[in-house]
Design an enzyme around this catalytic site. Structure first.
Site, PDB file in Angstrom:
ATOM      1  CD  GLU A 197       7.599 -40.517  24.334  1.00  0.00           C
ATOM      2  OE1 GLU A 197       8.198 -41.548  24.729  1.00  0.00           O
ATOM      3  OE2 GLU A 197       8.047 -39.371  24.504  1.00  0.00           O
ATOM      4  CG  HIS A 239      13.250 -32.619  16.829  1.00  0.00           C
ATOM      5  ND1 HIS A 239      14.583 -32.882  16.916  1.00  0.00           N
ATOM      6  CD2 HIS A 239      12.772 -32.677  18.091  1.00  0.00           C
ATOM      7  CE1 HIS A 239      14.914 -33.082  18.189  1.00  0.00           C
ATOM      8  NE2 HIS A 239      13.838 -32.971  18.915  1.00  0.00           N
ATOM      9  CB  ALA A 257       5.007 -37.166  14.384  1.00  0.00           C
ATOM     10  CG  ASP A 258      10.275 -36.901  14.627  1.00  0.00           C
ATOM     11  OD1 ASP A 258      10.951 -37.078  13.611  1.00  0.00           O
ATOM     12  OD2 ASP A 258       9.534 -35.911  14.774  1.00  0.00           O
ATOM     13  N   PRO A 261       7.897 -45.074  20.551  1.00  0.00           N
ATOM     14  CG  PRO A 261       9.165 -43.941  22.162  1.00  0.00           C
ATOM     15  CD  PRO A 261       8.517 -43.772  20.803  1.00  0.00           C
TER      16      PRO A 261
HETATM   17  C1  LIG Z   1      11.227 -40.269  23.169  1.00  0.00           C
HETATM   18  C2  LIG Z   1      11.246 -38.800  23.357  1.00  0.00           C
HETATM   19  N1  LIG Z   1      10.174 -38.197  23.899  1.00  0.00           N
HETATM   20  C3  LIG Z   1      10.139 -36.858  24.045  1.00  0.00           C
HETATM   21  C4  LIG Z   1      11.191 -36.084  23.654  1.00  0.00           C
HETATM   22  C5  LIG Z   1      11.147 -34.560  23.794  1.00  0.00           C
HETATM   23  N2  LIG Z   1      12.075 -34.127  24.846  1.00  0.00           N
HETATM   24  C6  LIG Z   1      13.341 -33.746  24.549  1.00  0.00           C
HETATM   25  S1  LIG Z   1      14.237 -33.421  25.907  1.00  0.00           S
HETATM   26  C7  LIG Z   1      12.930 -33.736  26.936  1.00  0.00           C
HETATM   27  C8  LIG Z   1      13.117 -33.635  28.414  1.00  0.00           C
HETATM   28  C9  LIG Z   1      14.120 -34.604  28.944  1.00  0.00           C
HETATM   29  O1  LIG Z   1      14.327 -34.397  30.308  1.00  0.00           O
HETATM   30  P1  LIG Z   1      15.425 -35.206  31.119  1.00  0.00           P
HETATM   31  O2  LIG Z   1      15.368 -36.637  30.762  1.00  0.00           O
HETATM   32  O3  LIG Z   1      15.267 -34.866  32.545  1.00  0.00           O
HETATM   33  O4  LIG Z   1      16.814 -34.661  30.546  1.00  0.00           O
HETATM   34  P2  LIG Z   1      17.411 -33.177  30.675  1.00  0.00           P
HETATM   35  O5  LIG Z   1      16.960 -32.408  29.485  1.00  0.00           O
HETATM   36  O6  LIG Z   1      16.940 -32.590  31.939  1.00  0.00           O
HETATM   37  O7  LIG Z   1      18.893 -33.376  30.660  1.00  0.00           O
HETATM   38  C10 LIG Z   1      11.800 -34.092  26.192  1.00  0.00           C
HETATM   39  C11 LIG Z   1      10.498 -34.423  26.758  1.00  0.00           C
HETATM   40  C12 LIG Z   1      12.288 -36.753  23.078  1.00  0.00           C
HETATM   41  N3  LIG Z   1      13.375 -36.074  22.667  1.00  0.00           N
HETATM   42  N4  LIG Z   1      12.296 -38.106  22.941  1.00  0.00           N
END
Ligand SMILES: Cc1ncc(C[n+]2csc(CCOP(=O)(O)OP(=O)(O)O)c2C)c(N)n1
Ligand SMILES: [Mg+2]
Lengths: 363, 338
Positions: free
Chosen positions: B60, B129, B84-85, B89
């Site tokens: 972010e 969330h 928004a949470d 970052p």
């Molecule tokens: C700081 C943050 N940004 C965005 C999200 C939304 N989000 C949740 S899981 C995810 C994907 C994560 O992918 P990865 O790191 O490859 O882990 P995986 O789910 O594949 O185990 C995202 C973008 C979040 N939870 N936290």
């Protein structure tokens, strides 16, 4: 050493034989425990995913296809070591025999939820099982593992730390800061990247590795980097033991990329057919980690089809029993911890605001 | 005119601006090929191309930093932060950079970015969330903070935000994406179908930033709300039968002080509603402003109805959420006091 980040450490070959210099020569008993942990994870995931579909909870995430990672690491590391998990590392808890009923109650947010109804399903915390508190925000606990390891070094304790970061989340600054700190302070920490190829809808290359690997991130920080077949229980165990020995010998941190595949959707909120081929999972070349370890154990005469089926039946019965027990207490919304729990734990002692608000809320 | 829900209205605003202005770029995590986890950018990459609407790495801080850099050169980036949470970052980029670039560079550089992000609870999203961070941004001089409550406003405000030369935090009440949620989680959930504010004109139009909407005129008490809580407040007013004037602030920075003061002076009573935690929430600022400007017009103390001063708790979602019953109780108290 220099080539390891671009190689792929494997022990189990396609026929299920343990081959090559990385064979950790695990006892059959430990391998059977690993198999059990992986199966317990999968059976549990399937059952609880269905519970979500039946409206018994708000959310669920599976680790399907990635079970070897947490299972192998939980079994080769020591009780006093601390794992800083992601939501996809549940096989650690299964390998450490975390009670199924506690998981179910947390997932149902019911009156017996060990986290008092405060946290999203599966974002567990289990200190006694070497499992640090999970949170929804990505990457933020990677540095905690480095700090935990620095504390261990400072206190001359043997407890090392292991952390996971999804490959997508390596783009966050937290990942890079953690590697810097781990290198500067030679922290006794094992930093893992679980490269399951997908971050929700984004492929792994979008995290900046289209022309390199996640393990190779280590080079720029002066750390050793291993790239490991994450669906190979023996390879994961071997690489982890290697990194743990280094850490315990005060030689510092290791970065391990665990090359694997997210075999199902991201979560209950996801429909992966919108962004990847429907049958992609079937074509994953590195196989199913459970199937591969089973094949190996059978091959060396330490397992057979009957025992395998019996084990699945037994785990299925255990999981069903736990879900039934959790349902009897209550599923989401049908049973809750006391309302006062909403106001506890904000501080060590509630301040006047919380005391007044608790009264106002009738708790 | 056609009837759109709020996600579709937001999608429509982005579509209109991508078509109209080649400097507009839309990007974020899962935003491009997939169309966003809430579908707000669905179809935009297919229609406008991968150079205009694209996926970003999960970073972010990086998303906002690059948006600021693009904006400084003259583009109009519209980054999405998935929840928004997860803006936090990027907080340093927003506070120390986007908000101050114009001021500290003597007007040489500025950051015309619009940061879209779904906020708020009511979806069993747990601690990360569900949060409502608007007061944190309102506290930062140099950032504008906009929160729509209807599809019509969502589109018009988003276009106004994109065209605005200042950085705008555009918070989308995710509980309202599919319907005007009134806080009665235990009843059947309504959709936007048939709601007058779901009639959304085609093409370009704006709703000006800094103009509140009087969504229900009344004489007895002023109710100030924004986002999800506008609908919850309206439900509470209906249920009490009190002749309240409900004002949807629509943007909290810039703030429509005139509409607020006029209403407070007329009614002499105020209830302020937000979903965010109470202590240090935006309600405190509103309350001070009214007290400073309408002291002699007030009949009684101003009430705030807000989330409790705890993280958003999963199991206790509806105990935390300041629902119609809590608002109705505040309305009755304010009416009883003289
Ligand atoms: C700081 C943050 N940004 C965005 C999200 C939304 N989000 C949740 S899981 C995810 C994907 C994560 O992918 P990865 O790191 O490859 O882990 P995986 O789910 O594949 O185990 C995202 C973008 C979040 N939870 N936290
Ligand atoms: Mg991933």
């Amino acid at each position: 050493m220099r080539d390891l980040p671009f190689d792929l450490i494997r022990v189990l070959d396609d026929e299920g034989q343990a081959v090559g210099p990385w064979d950790p020569r695990l006892s059959p008993d430990l391998m059977r425990r690993g198999l059990r942990a992986m199966l317990r994870t999968r059976v549990f995931d399937d059952r609880l995913f269905r519970a979500h579909r039946q409206g018994k909870t708000s959310f669920y995430m599976k680790s399907t296809g990635e079970e070897a990672i947490g299972a192998a690491q939980a079994l080769v590391l020591e009780r006093q070591d601390m794992c800083f998990p992601t939501y996809r590392a549940m096989s650690w808890l299964h390998a450490r025999d975390y009670p199924l009923i506690d998981m179910v109650n947390q997932i149902f947010s019911n009156a017996s939820d060990p986290l008092h109804g405060r946290q999203l399903p599966i974002l567990f915390s289990a200190r006694d099982y070497g499992f640090y508190s999970l949170s929804g925000n990505l990457g933020t606990r990677y540095g905690h593992a480095v700090g935990w390891a620095m504390a261990s070094a400072y206190r001359q304790s043997d407890s090392l730390a292991l952390a996971y970061c999804g490959e997508g989340s390596t783009a966050e600054g937290d990942f890079h800061e953690s590697l810097t700190f781990a290198a500067v302070y030679q922290a006794p920490v094992i930093l893992c990247v679980t490269n399951n190829q997908w971050a929700i809808s984004s492929f792994a290359g979008l995290a900046g590795t289209q022309d390199t690997t996640f393990a190779a991130r280590a080079i720029g920080y002066g750390l050793p980097g291993l790239r490991v077949d994450g669906n190979d229980f023996l390879a994961v165990a071997a690489a982890t033991q290697w990194a743990a020995e280094r850490a315990r010998a005060n030689k510092g941190a290791t970065l391990i990329e665990l090359f694997t595949y997210r075999a199902t959707g991201h979560s209950t909120s996801d429909d992966p057919t919108r962004y990847r081929p429907r049958d992609e999972a079937e074509h994953w070349p590195l196989g199913d980690p459970i199937e591969r370890l089973r094949q190996h154990l059978v091959r060396i005469g330490e397992w057979d089809a009957q025992r395998h089926d019996d084990l699945i039946a037994q785990l299925d019965a255990e999981v069903r029993a736990a879900v039934r027990e959790g349902e009897a207490i209550g599923t989401l919304g049908r049973s809750k911890p006391p309302l006062s729990e909403m106001f506890e734990g904000v501080f060590a002692e509630p301040d006047w605001r919380l005391i007044e608000q608790r009264r106002e809320a009738g708790a | 005119m056609r009837e759109l829900n709020m996600v579709k209205a937001i999608n429509d605003a982005l579509d209109v601006m991508l078509a109209r202005d080649p400097d507009v770029l839309v990007f974020g995590e899962d935003v491009g090929y997939f169309g966003g986890v809430f579908r707000a950018t669905e179809g935009l990459q297919a229609k406008h191309g991968i150079r205009r609407c694209f996926d970003t790495p999960i970073a972010e801080g990086g998303i906002i930093a690059t948006a600021i850099g693009m904006g400084a050169q003259g583009l109009r980036p519209v980054p999405e932060i998935q929840f928004a949470d997860y803006i936090l970052p990027a907080f340093d980029q927003l506070v120390s950079e986007a908000a101050r670039l114009r001021y500290r560079s003597g007007g040489e550089f500025w950051a015309p970015i619009t940061v879209r992000s779904p906020y708020g609870g009511g979806i069993f999203g747990g601690q990360t969330h569900s949060q409502s961070p608007e007061a944190i941004f309102a506290h930062i001089t140099g950032l504008k903070t906009v929160i729509p409550s209807t599809p019509y406003d969502a589109k018009g405000l988003l276009i106004a935000a994109i065209e605005c030369d200042d950085p705008v935090i555009y918070l989308e009440p995710k509980r309202l994406y599919n319907g005007p949620f009134d806080g009665h989680h235990d009843r059947e959930i309504g959709t936007w179908a048939g709601h007058p504010a779901a009639q959304v004109p085609e093409g370009h139009y704006t709703v000006p930033l800094g103009k509140a909407a009087v969504v229900r005129p009344g004489d007895a008490v002023t109710v100030l709300a924004y986002g999800t809580m506008v609908h919850v407040a309206l439900a509470a007013v209906d249920e009490t039968g009190i002749d309240a004037e409900v004002i949807d602030l629509r943007s909290i920075v810039p703030l429509d002080i005139e509409t607020i003061v006029a209403s407070a002076n007329k009614t002499g009573r105020c209830v302020i509603v937000h979903e965010a935690s109470r202590f240090g929430g935006f309600g405190g600022e509103l309350s001070s402003l009214i007290q400073e400007r309408c002291f002699y017009g007030l009949e009684t103390a101003i009430e705030r109805v807000a989330g409790w001063d705890t993280p958003y708790p999963h199991a206790f979602e509806w105990d935390y959420f300041p629902g119609p019953a809590r608002i109705a109780a505040a309305l009755r108290r304010v009416m009883e006091n003289t």
